[in-house]
Enzyme design. Structure first.
Site, PDB file in Angstrom:
ATOM      1  N   GLU A   1       0.550  -1.471  -0.749  1.00 39.93           N
ATOM      2  CA  GLU A   1       0.125   0.463  -0.292  1.00 39.93           C
ATOM      3  C   GLU A   1       1.052   1.351   0.353  1.00 39.93           C
ATOM      4  O   GLU A   1       0.289   2.013  -1.005  1.00 39.93           O
ATOM      5  CB  GLU A   1      -1.214  -0.416   1.391  1.00 39.93           C
ATOM      6  CG  GLU A   1      -2.060  -1.040   1.371  1.00 39.93           C
ATOM      7  CD  GLU A   1      -1.612  -2.207   1.261  1.00 39.93           C
ATOM      8  OE1 GLU A   1      -0.635  -2.588   1.623  1.00 39.93           O
ATOM      9  OE2 GLU A   1      -2.580  -3.349   1.835  1.00 39.93           O
TER      10      GLU A   1
ATOM     11  N   HIS B   1      -9.825  -4.565  11.522  1.00 35.81           N
ATOM     12  CA  HIS B   1      -9.853  -3.887   9.709  1.00 35.81           C
ATOM     13  C   HIS B   1     -11.248  -3.181   9.897  1.00 35.81           C
ATOM     14  O   HIS B   1     -12.138  -3.465   9.482  1.00 35.81           O
ATOM     15  CB  HIS B   1     -10.396  -5.440   9.545  1.00 35.81           C
ATOM     16  CG  HIS B   1      -9.451  -6.489   9.188  1.00 35.81           C
ATOM     17  ND1 HIS B   1      -8.152  -6.372  10.115  1.00 35.81           N
ATOM     18  CD2 HIS B   1      -8.844  -7.068   7.623  1.00 35.81           C
ATOM     19  CE1 HIS B   1      -7.391  -7.595   8.915  1.00 35.81           C
ATOM     20  NE2 HIS B   1      -8.020  -8.178   8.083  1.00 35.81           N
TER      21      HIS B   1
HETATM   22  C1  LIG Z   1      -1.384  -4.420   4.724  1.00 35.45           C
HETATM   23  C2  LIG Z   1      -3.048  -5.078   4.449  1.00 35.45           C
HETATM   24  N1  LIG Z   1      -2.781  -5.224   3.295  1.00 35.45           N
HETATM   25  C3  LIG Z   1      -4.179  -5.556   3.220  1.00 35.45           C
HETATM   26  C4  LIG Z   1      -4.565  -7.131   3.745  1.00 35.45           C
HETATM   27  C5  LIG Z   1      -5.430  -8.070   3.314  1.00 35.45           C
HETATM   28  N2  LIG Z   1      -5.109  -9.167   2.660  1.00 35.45           N
HETATM   29  C6  LIG Z   1      -5.339 -10.146   4.176  1.00 35.45           C
HETATM   30  S1  LIG Z   1      -4.297 -11.576   3.731  1.00 35.45           S
HETATM   31  C7  LIG Z   1      -3.834 -11.303   2.730  1.00 35.45           C
HETATM   32  C8  LIG Z   1      -3.199 -12.222   1.577  1.00 35.45           C
HETATM   33  C9  LIG Z   1      -1.535 -12.531   2.100  1.00 35.45           C
HETATM   34  O1  LIG Z   1      -1.226 -13.592   1.269  1.00 35.45           O
HETATM   35  P1  LIG Z   1       0.563 -13.822   1.530  1.00 35.45           P
HETATM   36  O2  LIG Z   1       0.685 -12.964   2.492  1.00 35.45           O
HETATM   37  O3  LIG Z   1       0.808 -14.950   1.114  1.00 35.45           O
HETATM   38  O4  LIG Z   1      -0.376 -15.076   2.984  1.00 35.45           O
HETATM   39  P2  LIG Z   1      -1.599 -16.498   2.529  1.00 35.45           P
HETATM   40  O5  LIG Z   1      -2.937 -15.759   3.610  1.00 35.45           O
HETATM   41  O6  LIG Z   1      -1.285 -17.361   1.870  1.00 35.45           O
HETATM   42  O7  LIG Z   1      -1.516 -17.101   3.909  1.00 35.45           O
HETATM   43  C10 LIG Z   1      -4.159  -9.681   2.285  1.00 35.45           C
HETATM   44  C11 LIG Z   1      -4.180  -9.311   1.121  1.00 35.45           C
HETATM   45  C12 LIG Z   1      -3.885  -6.801   4.736  1.00 35.45           C
HETATM   46  N3  LIG Z   1      -4.554  -7.423   5.887  1.00 35.45           N
HETATM   47  N4  LIG Z   1      -3.350  -6.343   5.745  1.00 35.45           N
END
Ligand SMILES: Cc1ncc(C[n+]2csc(CCOP(=O)(O)OP(=O)(O)O)c2C)c(N)n1
Ligand SMILES: [Mg+2]
Lengths: 372, 325
Positions: B60, B129
């Site tokens: 972001e 959130h």
């Molecule tokens: C700063 C932020 N941006 C976006 C999100 C929304 N979000 C939550 S999990 C996620 C994906 C994360 O993927 P990864 O790091 O690969 O972990 P996984 O879910 O695969 O365990 C996103 C975009 C968030 N929680 N925090």
């Protein structure tokens, strides 16, 4: 397989290290060879327990008993189980929102975890945090964090404190393959290297961040190799075989404890379910075959079961018994959660300020809350 | 007039502006190939392609700052925060750079970006959130912020925001995305800085914004039907710029003010409104100004507690009755 390489070692040399090794080598590695029958069964119980717990929570979510988000760890269990099994008394862990596996693996009870997701007063956070925010400081588990990569500097801080206090320990901080692209993580990598902080970052690379494949989110696909730019050692390995996870993580954790050196470990794994249960269309960004292929050949439960059957630790009957036991425990936790009360409304404003909770003298100086 | 969802209204605004101005593009996590985490941009990548609808990594800070830089050369990026809560990792970019580049350059640099995404509680997802930071944004001169409470406003304000030459935050609401309102087929704009009187009344003025305005509307109907109290309801729509005159005019008429917002009370938007009323309409007030805000604590996860924490009809009516005493 020593870790004697220079920090500037080329990525191919490091990456190939584990790829060449066979399953048998991991089982034979000292850290695994020394495991007693009971210890091996404990690993199995942990992995099966996580699976049965999450299957039950999925059911509860679909019944509307659990709200918000539910990020399931199904398919990744060997990573948390393997690494937490290596924790000594001064080792700590911290992770993101996909935290059920880590929580159960450090010994949190199914009851307190399930009740938390049901939003009940008996939950580990009194129903204040939900699925993404499990905590158990008494078990050296510092959460459960909802903001991507937000936990990474905290992990560094836990490790900083260990070194500061002269304790022989390390912190293992888990993050996802998508989380590596947050600025906070990049800043933290530099800091832990500059200050020799005993933290092991474990990237649980399940190939996707929500609906975005690794290919579409990171320019350099060998994620752990970023460590080189920070003078940090790194390695990558597979995460479906708990013995492989243990072998590789043990070296990283031992080194962190002994020499205060950070480490970046990338563990390739896979989630069977959508990003969260709300991600119902996850077969749109990946194929059914890809999911089936992993389930068939790399399922952490099956892989460990085969190994334990062949070395005589486990019998089919015992495997069945363990599975049933864990299923019963998960069912009981859902009943416990269901029967537990929601916290009273007055609890909304507890756990915000020290003075208020402890009714100290400071409570009388100034106002803490501002509703009419 | 066709009834469309809040989500569809936003998509129409984005699509119309993309077609109108080749410099408008959309950037964010999962906005393109995944069709948006909340499906606001569904189908847009198929239609407008990679250049206009751009998926980002979970970075972001980087894409917010990038949008600001690009806007200096005339691009008009609309960046999506999957949740407005995630804008906090981009705080410096949005609250230092976006808000102050114009000022620090003595007016030489403009930042015509839009930052949009849901900013609400009530969905059982916990404190991290559930932020409603319109007050934080409004606290930064240079930034503008709007909180549409319905589909009509969402479309009109979004189009105005995209055409605006300053950074504008559009605070959406996941609980409104699926709700329907009448929206005309002809093009229209809802200007920033113009409040909307949702219901006329004579006994008290209720000032609200975002989804709370819809809850307050229900409460105002109940007050009228069950308690014989005639409340006038003002939906701010735009937080900064703020339509002070509409608020004052109403309070001068009714003599009483009840302020309702989902924000936490301390330095919430209503703290400013309250100051405004006492300062400019003091002589017209028959009672102290009352507020209904979220119960002052981080957002709680447990659903029954969260439903009580954020303003609901019951709490609004209770306060309104107290105000009439
Ligand atoms: C700063 C932020 N941006 C976006 C999100 C929304 N979000 C939550 S999990 C996620 C994906 C994360 O993927 P990864 O790091 O690969 O972990 P996984 O879910 O695969 O365990 C996103 C975009 C968030 N929680 N925090
Ligand atoms: Mg991932």
């Amino acid at each position: 397989m020593s870790l004697g390489m220079a920090t500037t070692q080329k990525k191919t040399a490091t990456a190939d290290k584990t790829k060449g090794a066979k399953q048998a080598d991991f089982v034979a590695a000292p850290v695994n060879a020394k495991l007693s029958t009971e210890e091996k069964l404990t690993l199995y119980r942990t992995i099966v327990g996580i699976r049965r717990f999450e299957e039950r929570s999925l059911q509860a979510y679909n019944q509307g008993k659990i709200g918000g988000f539910l990020h399931l760890y199904i398919g990744q269990e060997a990573v948390a189980a393997g690494i937490t099994s290596l924790m000594g008394p001064n080792d700590h862990i911290i992770t993101a929102y996909r935290d059920h596996g880590h929580a159960l693996a450090v010994g949190m009870s199914m009851n307190e975890c399930m009740a938390e997701m049901f939003g009940k007063h008996t939950g580990c956070s009194k129903g204040k945090g939900g699925s993404m925010h499990f905590f158990a400081p008494d078990k050296n588990f510092w959460g459960g964090h909802g903001i991507v990569a937000g936990q990474t500097p905290l992990g560094a801080g836990l490790a900083f404190a260990l070194k500061y206090k002269g304790l022989h320990g390390c912190c293992v901080c888990f993050l996802g393959d998508g989380a590596v692209n947050q600025g906070a993580f990049m800043e933290t990598l530099n800091l832990v290297s500059l200050w020799d902080i005993p933290v092991v970052f474990v990237i649980e690379n399940n190939g996707y961040s929500m609906g975005t494949s690794l290919e579409r989110s990171s320019a350099e696909k060998e994620l752990a190799s970023r460590a080189e730019g920070f003078g940090i050692e790194w390695e990558s390995c597979d995460g479906h075989d708990v013995f492989e996870v243990r072998e590789v993580a043990d070296r990283a954790m031992t080194r962190a404890r002994d020499s205060h050196k950070p480490f970046l470990l990338e563990i390739r794994t896979y989630r069977y379910r959508g990003h969260s249960v709300a991600d119902a269309n996850h077969e749109k960004y990946r194929t059914k075959e890809e999911i089936e292929e992993y389930k068939k050949n790399k399922d952490p439960i099956n892989v460990l079961k085969e190994q334990l059957l062949s070395d005589g630790t486990l019998t089919e009957d015992l495997a069945k018994e363990i599975s049933n036991e864990k299923k019963a425990e998960a069912d009981a936790s859902a009943k416990f959660a269901e029967d537990s009360p929601v916290a009273p409304r007055s609890e909304i404003q507890t756990d915000v300020y020290w003075e208020v909770d402890n009714d100290t003298e400071g409570r009388l100086k100034g106002s803490y809350f501002f509703n009419d | 007039m066709p009834r469309i969802t809040y989500r569809e209204a936003i998509k129409q605004a984005l699509s119309e502006e993309i077609e109108r101005d080749e410099n408008v593009c959309i950037m964010g996590e999962e906005v393109a190939q995944y069709n948006g985490a909340y499906k606001v941009t569904e189908g847009m990548w198929d239609k407008y392609g990679d250049k206009r609808i751009i998926d980002t990594p979970i970075s972001e800070a980087a894409f917010s700052g990038l949008a600001i830089g690009a806007s200096a050369l005339g691009i008009r990026p609309v960046i999506e925060m999957m949740f407005m809560s995630f804008s906090y990792v981009a705080f410096d970019q949005l609250f230092n750079n976006a808000s102050f580049c114009r000022y620090m350059s003595g007016g030489l640099m403009n930042v015509p970006i839009v930052v949009r995404g849901p900013a609400n509680g009530g969905t059982n997802v916990g404190a991290t959130h559930s932020h409603t930071p319109e007050n934080l944004v409004a606290n930064h001169p240079g930034l503008k912020v709007v909180c549409p409470s319905n589909a009509y406003d969402a479309k009109g304000l979004m189009k105005a925001a995209i055409r605006d030459n300053d950074p504008v935050f559009v605070m959406e609401n996941t609980l409104l995305y699926g709700q329907e309102w009448e929206v005309p087929e002809e093009e229209y704009i809802v200007e920033l800085g113009v409040a909307n009187i949702l219901k006329e009344g004579t006994d008290m003025t209720i000032v609200s914004h975002g989804r709370c305005a819809m809850i307050a509307l229900e409460a105002a109907k109940t007050l009228e039907e069950t308690h014989g109290i005639s409340a006038e309801l003002i939906d701010l729509r735009s937080i900064r710029p703020l339509d002070e005159e509409t608020i004052l005019e109403s309070v001068r008429k009714t003599g009483r003010a009840l302020l309702v917002e989902e924000n936490k009370p301390y330095c919430g938007v209503d703290a400013q409104i309250s100051h405004l009323i006492q300062y400019k309409a003091f002589d017209y007030l028959d009672a102290p100004i009352h507020r209904v805000s979220a119960i002052d604590a981080p957002q709680v996860y447990a659903k029954p507690l969260e439903d009580w924490q954020i303003p609901n009809e019951e709490r609004i009516i209770e306060r309104a009755l107290a105000l009439m005493e």
